[in-house]
Design a protein around this motif. Structure first.
Motif, short mmCIF file in Angstrom:
data_model
loop_
_atom_site.label_atom_id
_atom_site.label_comp_id
_atom_site.label_asym_id
_atom_site.label_seq_id
_atom_site.Cartn_x
_atom_site.Cartn_y
_atom_site.Cartn_z
N TYR A 67 3.35 -9.89 -7.68
CA TYR A 67 2.35 -8.84 -7.53
C TYR A 67 0.95 -9.33 -7.95
CZ TYR A 67 6.51 -5.80 -7.57
OH TYR A 67 7.72 -5.21 -7.32
N SER A 79 7.22 -7.69 2.76
CA SER A 79 7.59 -6.39 3.32
C SER A 79 8.29 -6.55 4.67
CB SER A 79 6.34 -5.53 3.48
OG SER A 79 6.66 -4.31 4.12
N TYR A 115 0.65 -3.29 -3.42
CA TYR A 115 2.11 -3.31 -3.36
C TYR A 115 2.64 -1.98 -2.84
CZ TYR A 115 6.83 -2.58 -5.12
OH TYR A 115 8.16 -2.25 -5.22
N GLN A 116 2.14 -0.87 -3.38
CA GLN A 116 2.62 0.44 -2.93
C GLN A 116 2.39 0.65 -1.44
OE1 GLN A 116 4.20 2.87 -4.61
NE2 GLN A 116 4.14 1.98 -6.66
N TRP A 119 4.15 -2.86 0.71
CA TRP A 119 5.52 -3.30 0.47
C TRP A 119 6.44 -2.10 0.21
CZ3 TRP A 119 6.56 -8.18 -3.04
CH2 TRP A 119 7.92 -8.51 -3.01
N TRP A 120 6.10 -1.31 -0.80
CA TRP A 120 6.98 -0.20 -1.17
C TRP A 120 7.11 0.84 -0.05
CZ3 TRP A 120 10.45 1.03 -4.83
CH2 TRP A 120 10.86 2.36 -4.89
N GLN A 121 5.99 1.29 0.49
CA GLN A 121 6.06 2.35 1.51
C GLN A 121 6.84 1.93 2.76
OE1 GLN A 121 2.10 4.16 2.16
NE2 GLN A 121 3.03 5.99 1.33
N HIS A 124 10.76 1.09 1.31
CA HIS A 124 11.51 2.11 0.59
C HIS A 124 11.22 3.53 1.08
CE1 HIS A 124 13.44 -0.55 -2.35
NE2 HIS A 124 12.35 -1.29 -2.19
N SER A 125 9.96 3.91 1.16
CA SER A 125 9.65 5.27 1.60
C SER A 125 10.06 5.50 3.05
CB SER A 125 8.15 5.56 1.43
OG SER A 125 7.80 5.56 0.06
#
Length: 370
Positions: A67, A79, A115-116, A119-121, A124-125
């Motif tokens: 990160y 991602s 990152y949010q 990668w995360w969205q 994961h989302s």
């Protein structure tokens, strides 16, 4: 010696939470686990059910380096590959351990925002939460026991008791609360430093009893996006992006957090300025797991505390959607039992819960063990 409670927990995760079927693909993602016993039980259990297990093992210290040093291109590449794998999955089991829960505290906010978003969205989302049968849990490490102010042995006993609860009985006890929330319009909450009102009219209501989080025990919906007005003072610390926040107080006007203070006021406002939706709320939930009584700086446990509720700046779940979109989803907990200052919740003027205990006759099953 192998602890048979690990196999019992693996069975709950595979059968109750994921309802894993023959031929389905399940990703088991483990972060900072001190030993692999639960991973092995899940792999062997999935294979015995005719499913296809895949495993990824991560380390938070390595993630911190990723990160902190990442460019947009690096985040997008990570991602891309994780999203391609997640898109193939039917189920997901995420096991989180941690030797240092503050590992990401010094990662620049701009990097965590990146990152949010990148990668995360997407992984994961958009995929894991929306497309798979998923469940997330913590693992009973020494540091986790320390945060709970318990010995390791006592915490392990507590952990397995709570995580393998009778979720079928919990689901039955939640039904009348679901009906009341579905029928409600105006919610009023009173507690020390808190006087808050909002609407939940026509927003879906979701009972949680072991399907997606372990431990579980909550019934959630979302406030109508622009309806929250008043002030709330949370009485539970929260660790978010590696920083521990306390004394969090929000002032709302027409759904938006117009003033936010905490022990880390500058940092909390930086998080709330991540995007437009971060200052609006995407979830409101009542905790119903009476085995969990005190906070331990872990959201998966703290948000289930009997006699509590949580309010969530950021992203709304598609299943209980008020239209708010954000890179963040931050569950903040207020406990209303007398030992935490008490308080009341009203639905359309009717007293629903006082000092953490439900008042109406049809909700008395939710007070058992409190």
């Amino acid at each position: 010696m192998h602890d048979p409670r690990i196999d019992q927990l693996a069975d709950v995760l595979l059968d109750h939470s994921c309802q894993l079927q023959k031929g389905e693909k399940v990703l088991i993602e483990a972060i900072d686990l001190p030993e692999p016993n639960l991973i092995c039980s899940l792999v062997e259990g999935a294979a015995a059910r005719g499913a296809i297990p895949l495993v990824t093992i991560k380390n938070q210290q390595v993630q911190r380096s990723l990160y902190s040093s990442a460019t947009e291109a690096a985040m997008e590449m990570s991602s891309k590959f994780e999203a391609a794998r997640m898109a193939e999955m039917d189920a997901y089991v995420g096991i989180r351990g941690s030797a240092n829960s503050s590992q990401h505290a010094d990662v620049p906010q701009s990097k965590m925002d990146m990152y949010q978003k990148l990668w995360w969205q997407p992984v994961h989302s958009a995929l894991r939460v929306a497309k798979t049968k998923w469940v997330v849990l913590r693992y009973p490490t020494d540091s986790f026991a320390q945060a709970a102010k318990m010995s390791t042995r006592a915490f392990e006993d507590f952990f397995f008791k709570v995580c393998t609860a009778d979720y079928a009985a919990m689901a039955e006890a939640q039904k009348p609360l679901v009906a009341r929330m579905e029928a409600a319009d105006q919610v009023r909450i009173v507690a020390p430093g808190t006087e808050l009102e909002f609407s939940i009219k026509d927003i879906p209501v979701v009972p949680c009893n072991g399907d997606r989080n372990i431990p579980d025990g909550e019934v959630f919906t979302a406030p109508v996006r622009d309806s929250i007005n008043g002030t709330i003072k949370f009485n539970t610390e929260s660790r978010y992006q590696g920083t521990v926040f306390s004394d969090i107080c929000f002032e709302f006007k027409d759904g938006k957090i117009v003033n936010a203070t905490a022990n880390e006021t500058e940092k909390i406002n930086a998080i709330l300025d991540s995007d437009e939706g971060a200052r609006y709320c995407g979830e409101w939930s009542l905790g119903t797991n009476n085995h969990v009584k005190h906070p331990m700086l872990d959201t998966l446990f703290d948000e289930k505390i009997g006699g509590s509720f949580h309010l969530t700046p950021g992203e709304a779940y598609e299943i209980a959607n008020n239209g708010n979109r954000s890179r963040i989803h931050w569950d903040l907990v207020l406990i209303q039992r007398p030992d935490y200052g008490g308080g009341e919740i009203y639905f359309d003027g009717e007293l629903l819960r006082k000092d953490g205990r439900f008042v109406p006759d049809d909700l008395q099953g939710l007070n058992v063990g409190l």
